[in-house]
Motif scaffolding. Sequence first.
Motif, PDB file in Angstrom:
ATOM      1  N   GLN A  80      35.680  33.026  36.336  1.00 39.77           N
ATOM      2  CA  GLN A  80      36.328  34.287  36.685  1.00 39.77           C
ATOM      3  C   GLN A  80      37.773  33.990  37.060  1.00 39.77           C
ATOM      4  O   GLN A  80      38.130  32.853  37.356  1.00 39.77           O
ATOM      5  CB  GLN A  80      35.640  34.960  37.879  1.00 39.77           C
ATOM      6  N   ASP A 182      34.774  40.807  39.983  1.00 38.14           N
ATOM      7  CA  ASP A 182      33.855  40.712  38.852  1.00 38.14           C
ATOM      8  C   ASP A 182      34.430  41.499  37.671  1.00 38.14           C
ATOM      9  O   ASP A 182      35.520  42.072  37.754  1.00 38.14           O
ATOM     10  CB  ASP A 182      32.441  41.174  39.236  1.00 38.14           C
ATOM     11  N   ARG A 183      33.702  41.536  36.578  1.00 30.87           N
ATOM     12  CA  ARG A 183      34.204  42.179  35.357  1.00 30.87           C
ATOM     13  C   ARG A 183      34.437  43.678  35.550  1.00 30.87           C
ATOM     14  O   ARG A 183      35.229  44.290  34.842  1.00 30.87           O
ATOM     15  CB  ARG A 183      33.228  41.948  34.211  1.00 30.87           C
TER      16      ARG A 183
END
Length: 199
Positions: A80, A182-183
Amino acid sequence: MEAEICVVTGDVPQGVSPAAALDHVRLVGLVNDVSLRNLIPDELAKGFGFVQSKPASHFSPVFVTPDELGEAWSGGRLNQILRVDLNGEAFGRAEAGEECTFDFGTLIAHLAKTRRVMAGSIIGSGTVSNRDPDGSPGRPCKDGGRGYSCIAEQRMIETIADGKPATPFLRYGDSVRIEMRDRAGHSIFGAIDHTVVKP
């Protein structure tokens, strides 16, 4: 300032293999592994290693289990973007797993080569850093690069390019924010968000 990924282990037996060491990772988080760079040379010259030059580190307010990271946790690496801001400006946007030289299984196994590692031990990844696609050592965020996670790294690149560093080390009043999302854009660990103040 040195933004890193860190893990908390369970009990790790001496002589564990890198693959088996990953089974002992209990939690994953972020750390600002602070160094007082001006003190390091004199300390190392005395042969005692880092003592005064390594003050308290700063940890993310939340740590999560590896399974909570889903596919972002793979092969002992966290894949990430590590967001580092200095005084409200983007300083680093490096991808944490992309060029991670040693995964956490390798780091833990190396540490456990001559000792058992006790539950609750915290192990840092080292500086998160990326090269530019052309293989160069990277560019600051303001110049369209991914930037850096460590002021000393940016200073070293400036010295190579220009013969001297231009970025100052942290000073009283400077603020640092380290976070990973996060995404979907949600903060995974909360943010390390602090200001350098006189003691």
